[in-house]
Design a protein around this motif. Sequence first.
Motif, PDB file in Angstrom:
ATOM      1  N   TYR A  80      10.455  20.387 -38.309  1.00 41.14           N
ATOM      2  CA  TYR A  80      10.284  21.676 -38.990  1.00 41.14           C
ATOM      3  C   TYR A  80      11.181  22.774 -38.431  1.00 41.14           C
ATOM      4  O   TYR A  80      11.123  23.917 -38.885  1.00 41.14           O
ATOM      5  CB  TYR A  80       8.811  22.122 -38.893  1.00 41.14           C
ATOM      6  CG  TYR A  80       7.921  21.285 -39.776  1.00 41.14           C
ATOM      7  CD1 TYR A  80       7.701  21.637 -41.105  1.00 41.14           C
ATOM      8  CD2 TYR A  80       7.344  20.111 -39.305  1.00 41.14           C
ATOM      9  CE1 TYR A  80       6.923  20.853 -41.928  1.00 41.14           C
ATOM     10  CE2 TYR A  80       6.565  19.311 -40.112  1.00 41.14           C
ATOM     11  CZ  TYR A  80       6.352  19.693 -41.424  1.00 41.14           C
ATOM     12  OH  TYR A  80       5.589  18.902 -42.252  1.00 41.14           O
ATOM     13  N   ASP A  81      11.999  22.424 -37.431  1.00 36.91           N
ATOM     14  CA  ASP A  81      12.769  23.463 -36.732  1.00 36.91           C
ATOM     15  C   ASP A  81      14.175  23.588 -37.324  1.00 36.91           C
ATOM     16  O   ASP A  81      14.937  22.610 -37.360  1.00 36.91           O
ATOM     17  CB  ASP A  81      12.847  23.134 -35.238  1.00 36.91           C
ATOM     18  CG  ASP A  81      13.163  24.374 -34.412  1.00 36.91           C
ATOM     19  OD1 ASP A  81      13.837  25.294 -34.933  1.00 36.91           O
ATOM     20  OD2 ASP A  81      12.733  24.415 -33.242  1.00 36.91           O
ATOM     21  N   LYS A  82      14.504  24.814 -37.739  1.00 36.70           N
ATOM     22  CA  LYS A  82      15.818  25.059 -38.339  1.00 36.70           C
ATOM     23  C   LYS A  82      16.946  25.014 -37.317  1.00 36.70           C
ATOM     24  O   LYS A  82      18.110  25.134 -37.689  1.00 36.70           O
ATOM     25  CB  LYS A  82      15.801  26.415 -39.040  1.00 36.70           C
ATOM     26  CG  LYS A  82      14.837  26.445 -40.199  1.00 36.70           C
ATOM     27  CD  LYS A  82      14.843  27.787 -40.861  1.00 36.70           C
ATOM     28  CE  LYS A  82      13.833  27.759 -41.998  1.00 36.70           C
ATOM     29  NZ  LYS A  82      13.761  29.038 -42.674  1.00 36.70           N
ATOM     30  N   ILE A  83      16.589  24.840 -36.064  1.00 35.68           N
ATOM     31  CA  ILE A  83      17.603  24.746 -35.018  1.00 35.68           C
ATOM     32  C   ILE A  83      18.555  23.576 -35.297  1.00 35.68           C
ATOM     33  O   ILE A  83      19.707  23.571 -34.852  1.00 35.68           O
ATOM     34  CB  ILE A  83      16.912  24.580 -33.627  1.00 35.68           C
ATOM     35  CG1 ILE A  83      17.893  24.855 -32.490  1.00 35.68           C
ATOM     36  CG2 ILE A  83      16.276  23.232 -33.454  1.00 35.68           C
ATOM     37  CD1 ILE A  83      18.094  26.296 -32.210  1.00 35.68           C
ATOM     38  N   LYS A  88      21.204  27.450 -38.961  1.00 33.98           N
ATOM     39  CA  LYS A  88      19.815  27.713 -38.565  1.00 33.98           C
ATOM     40  C   LYS A  88      18.987  28.238 -39.736  1.00 33.98           C
ATOM     41  O   LYS A  88      18.175  29.157 -39.589  1.00 33.98           O
ATOM     42  CB  LYS A  88      19.761  28.699 -37.385  1.00 33.98           C
ATOM     43  CG  LYS A  88      20.506  28.172 -36.159  1.00 33.98           C
ATOM     44  CD  LYS A  88      20.373  29.100 -34.971  1.00 33.98           C
ATOM     45  CE  LYS A  88      21.242  28.594 -33.825  1.00 33.98           C
ATOM     46  NZ  LYS A  88      21.322  29.482 -32.705  1.00 33.98           N
ATOM     47  N   ASN A  89      19.252  27.691 -40.897  1.00 31.56           N
ATOM     48  CA  ASN A  89      18.559  28.203 -42.082  1.00 31.56           C
ATOM     49  C   ASN A  89      17.777  27.135 -42.850  1.00 31.56           C
ATOM     50  O   ASN A  89      17.176  27.442 -43.877  1.00 31.56           O
ATOM     51  CB  ASN A  89      19.548  28.915 -43.012  1.00 31.56           C
ATOM     52  CG  ASN A  89      20.661  27.990 -43.489  1.00 31.56           C
ATOM     53  OD1 ASN A  89      20.710  26.824 -43.109  1.00 31.56           O
ATOM     54  ND2 ASN A  89      21.541  28.506 -44.315  1.00 31.56           N
ATOM     55  N   SER A 464       2.471  25.340 -36.602  1.00 31.81           N
ATOM     56  CA  SER A 464       2.418  26.743 -37.027  1.00 31.81           C
ATOM     57  C   SER A 464       3.562  27.549 -36.408  1.00 31.81           C
ATOM     58  O   SER A 464       3.837  28.664 -36.810  1.00 31.81           O
ATOM     59  CB  SER A 464       1.072  27.357 -36.656  1.00 31.81           C
ATOM     60  OG  SER A 464       0.819  27.145 -35.293  1.00 31.81           O
ATOM     61  N   LYS A 465       4.215  26.990 -35.397  1.00 36.94           N
ATOM     62  CA  LYS A 465       5.440  27.614 -34.885  1.00 36.94           C
ATOM     63  C   LYS A 465       6.285  26.547 -34.197  1.00 36.94           C
ATOM     64  O   LYS A 465       5.788  25.450 -33.899  1.00 36.94           O
ATOM     65  CB  LYS A 465       5.132  28.770 -33.930  1.00 36.94           C
ATOM     66  CG  LYS A 465       4.295  28.416 -32.715  1.00 36.94           C
ATOM     67  CD  LYS A 465       4.104  29.697 -31.900  1.00 36.94           C
ATOM     68  CE  LYS A 465       3.141  29.649 -30.748  1.00 36.94           C
ATOM     69  NZ  LYS A 465       2.950  28.514 -29.930  1.00 36.94           N
ATOM     70  N   VAL A 466       7.553  26.861 -33.987  1.00 37.88           N
ATOM     71  CA  VAL A 466       8.455  25.884 -33.360  1.00 37.88           C
ATOM     72  C   VAL A 466       9.149  26.530 -32.160  1.00 37.88           C
ATOM     73  O   VAL A 466       9.310  27.754 -32.121  1.00 37.88           O
ATOM     74  CB  VAL A 466       9.494  25.343 -34.372  1.00 37.88           C
ATOM     75  CG1 VAL A 466       8.834  24.386 -35.345  1.00 37.88           C
ATOM     76  CG2 VAL A 466      10.197  26.474 -35.122  1.00 37.88           C
ATOM     77  N   LEU A 470      12.487  30.209 -34.528  1.00 35.45           N
ATOM     78  CA  LEU A 470      12.981  30.466 -35.893  1.00 35.45           C
ATOM     79  C   LEU A 470      11.803  30.400 -36.864  1.00 35.45           C
ATOM     80  O   LEU A 470      10.829  29.681 -36.621  1.00 35.45           O
ATOM     81  CB  LEU A 470      14.048  29.432 -36.267  1.00 35.45           C
ATOM     82  CG  LEU A 470      15.380  29.577 -35.516  1.00 35.45           C
ATOM     83  CD1 LEU A 470      16.223  28.302 -35.643  1.00 35.45           C
ATOM     84  CD2 LEU A 470      16.164  30.783 -36.042  1.00 35.45           C
ATOM     85  N   PRO A 471      11.891  31.136 -37.966  1.00 35.88           N
ATOM     86  CA  PRO A 471      10.773  31.110 -38.919  1.00 35.88           C
ATOM     87  C   PRO A 471      10.609  29.730 -39.553  1.00 35.88           C
ATOM     88  O   PRO A 471      11.567  28.989 -39.706  1.00 35.88           O
ATOM     89  CB  PRO A 471      11.172  32.146 -39.976  1.00 35.88           C
ATOM     90  CG  PRO A 471      12.636  32.315 -39.829  1.00 35.88           C
ATOM     91  CD  PRO A 471      12.977  32.012 -38.404  1.00 35.88           C
ATOM     92  N   LEU A 472       9.365  29.411 -39.903  1.00 39.82           N
ATOM     93  CA  LEU A 472       9.098  28.113 -40.508  1.00 39.82           C
ATOM     94  C   LEU A 472       9.330  28.130 -42.010  1.00 39.82           C
ATOM     95  O   LEU A 472       9.403  27.086 -42.639  1.00 39.82           O
ATOM     96  CB  LEU A 472       7.646  27.707 -40.240  1.00 39.82           C
ATOM     97  CG  LEU A 472       7.403  27.137 -38.849  1.00 39.82           C
ATOM     98  CD1 LEU A 472       5.922  27.055 -38.557  1.00 39.82           C
ATOM     99  CD2 LEU A 472       8.056  25.781 -38.707  1.00 39.82           C
ATOM    100  N   TRP A 473       9.412  29.312 -42.581  1.00 41.28           N
ATOM    101  CA  TRP A 473       9.615  29.385 -44.027  1.00 41.28           C
ATOM    102  C   TRP A 473      11.091  29.629 -44.311  1.00 41.28           C
ATOM    103  O   TRP A 473      11.843  30.049 -43.434  1.00 41.28           O
ATOM    104  CB  TRP A 473       8.755  30.494 -44.629  1.00 41.28           C
ATOM    105  CG  TRP A 473       9.096  31.841 -44.065  1.00 41.28           C
ATOM    106  CD1 TRP A 473      10.005  32.728 -44.562  1.00 41.28           C
ATOM    107  CD2 TRP A 473       8.538  32.455 -42.892  1.00 41.28           C
ATOM    108  NE1 TRP A 473      10.055  33.841 -43.770  1.00 41.28           N
ATOM    109  CE2 TRP A 473       9.170  33.701 -42.747  1.00 41.28           C
ATOM    110  CE3 TRP A 473       7.573  32.055 -41.955  1.00 41.28           C
ATOM    111  CZ2 TRP A 473       8.872  34.575 -41.687  1.00 41.28           C
ATOM    112  CZ3 TRP A 473       7.277  32.925 -40.905  1.00 41.28           C
ATOM    113  CH2 TRP A 473       7.923  34.164 -40.784  1.00 41.28           C
TER     114      TRP A 473
END
Length: 474
Positions: A80-83, A88-89, A464-466, A470-473
Amino acid sequence: MHNNLNKEGYMLKKRAFNKRLLTGSIIAASLAVSPAFSAPQKNKWQAPQKNKWQMPDPVTDADYPPRNIAKDELGKLLYYDKILSGNKNNSCASCHHALTDTGDGLSLPVGEGAQGLGITRNTGTGENAVHERVPRNAPHVFNLGSYEFTTMFHDGRLQKSDLHPTGYMTPAGDDFLPGLDTPVAAQAMFPVTSPTEMAGQAGENEVANAAVAGNVREVWRLLTKRVTDIPEYLTLLFNAYPELNSDVNHINFAHIANAIGAYEATAFRADNSPFDNYIRGDWSAMSPKAEQGFTVFNTSGQCVSCHSGKFQTDEQFYALGVPQIGPGKGVGLNGHDDFGRELASGDPADRYRFRTPSLRNVAITGPWGHDGAFNTLEAVVRHHMNAVSSLNNYDDQQAVLPSRSDLDAIDFQVHNDSGSRTALANSIEIDPIQLSDQEFTNLMAFLHALTDPASVDLRATVPSKVPSGLPLWD
Ligand code: HEC
Ligand code: HEC
């Protein structure tokens, strides 16, 4: 698309498809030499039979690698991490979110630059907007951790294979890294190398530059550094892989991919459908309609000739003439066609062939077909029953595509070209079949009985967070 570098050329062993297998006479002959399928008798357990026309074996724990909780937990965050995307999107979940049944609900995904989840996803704005649609439907990820699945992607361009020292034939050829635990883990090496899916376009970031140059090792190195620079990830990696001896220099992208693969295998295991329980001997688990539909699936519907085994797939490739929509893979008369398996095997006999998909959870994983051309389960099943007619009468309004004029302009170019459509129609190797309305209704009931109720609510599998913050949405 996942990067198809084709550096090595593929040497995959292909089982030549025997078109005659599907003709009535051969099916009749096969049934004559092996006992015909019959629904199991109530109250009497029949030993599972190996013949593919018979009941598959029940799925058990032995079908999946042992769980490794530390890897699962790490993979859950990375997925789930945009990293892991160049800009990073976006993340794996952008196209395979657990809240959208591990697909994205669209016919064709939009990758990095897009915004929103599932059918609310759009093509993004300004300079960061997406450059093209991804040319194939984002498949669901259910059960792929099982040992049964050795072939990844609609064209099977990643396969478990002893012919390669890493154990896998992949688009990366000799650049592939050793040490991948499973095919689904090996698959996780590739989305990050695709500019359209995750890496970004040339000039936008260093990962994208490496991806565009085809330097997959550099993509993996850069992303590994990004991840290991985050202390929380480093700790999680050392916990998941004691053999690293807490030495960061031993970490490579295979460790990241193995964790993602472990999470996918655990979170998206789906083997408690009514059908599973029926196969395990609970004859009341499926409704009488679904039970009769199972018989149709195995006899008059001829579905089992390709959708065979525990997960309803032989992992072979067939040309079904599913209407061609979207930007394609740069081949064919318009340059917007997708030759399917041929692009991986190099064999023109494989043109327009795609892998038989597993039918687990199929009722909840629309749109259907390798390019999501069909937006109802009924439509894709009816397509099988008379593929040429379905192709020629295709209603393109059912395609689920975030609209933008420059992308829309090519979506139906191939389908609307009579030359291309004729070529596709001529490739079709599934013979028409006729089912009564009752048989069809029962068959649909059977397909619905392949849904694991636990897969309908996967909220518990979503973090709920990474660690990157970075945001999850999107
Ligand atoms: C932009 C959307 C997108 C993103 C992001 C994405 N995928 Fe995919 N995924 C796809 C598409 C499209 C395919 C099918 C491509 C093909 O067959 O040519 C696919 C195929 C797969 C498959 C193979 C499924 C099968 O049945 O063969 C798996 C597993 C998978 N993706 C997991 C991942 C993971 C893990 C990530 C993150 C590292 C990821 N995907 C990122 C769109 C995406
Ligand atoms: C000749 C082999 C073959 C036979 C017979 C066959 N299928 Fe398929 N099926 C496939 C292939 C290959 C695809 C993927 C085609 C594509 O996307 O281009 C597919 C796709 C599907 C899909 C869409 C799945 C998804 O995730 O998109 C469903 C549903 C399906 N088949 C059900 C059936 C049923 C029900 C029958 C019997 C009436 C049947 N199939 C008979 C090979 C076959």
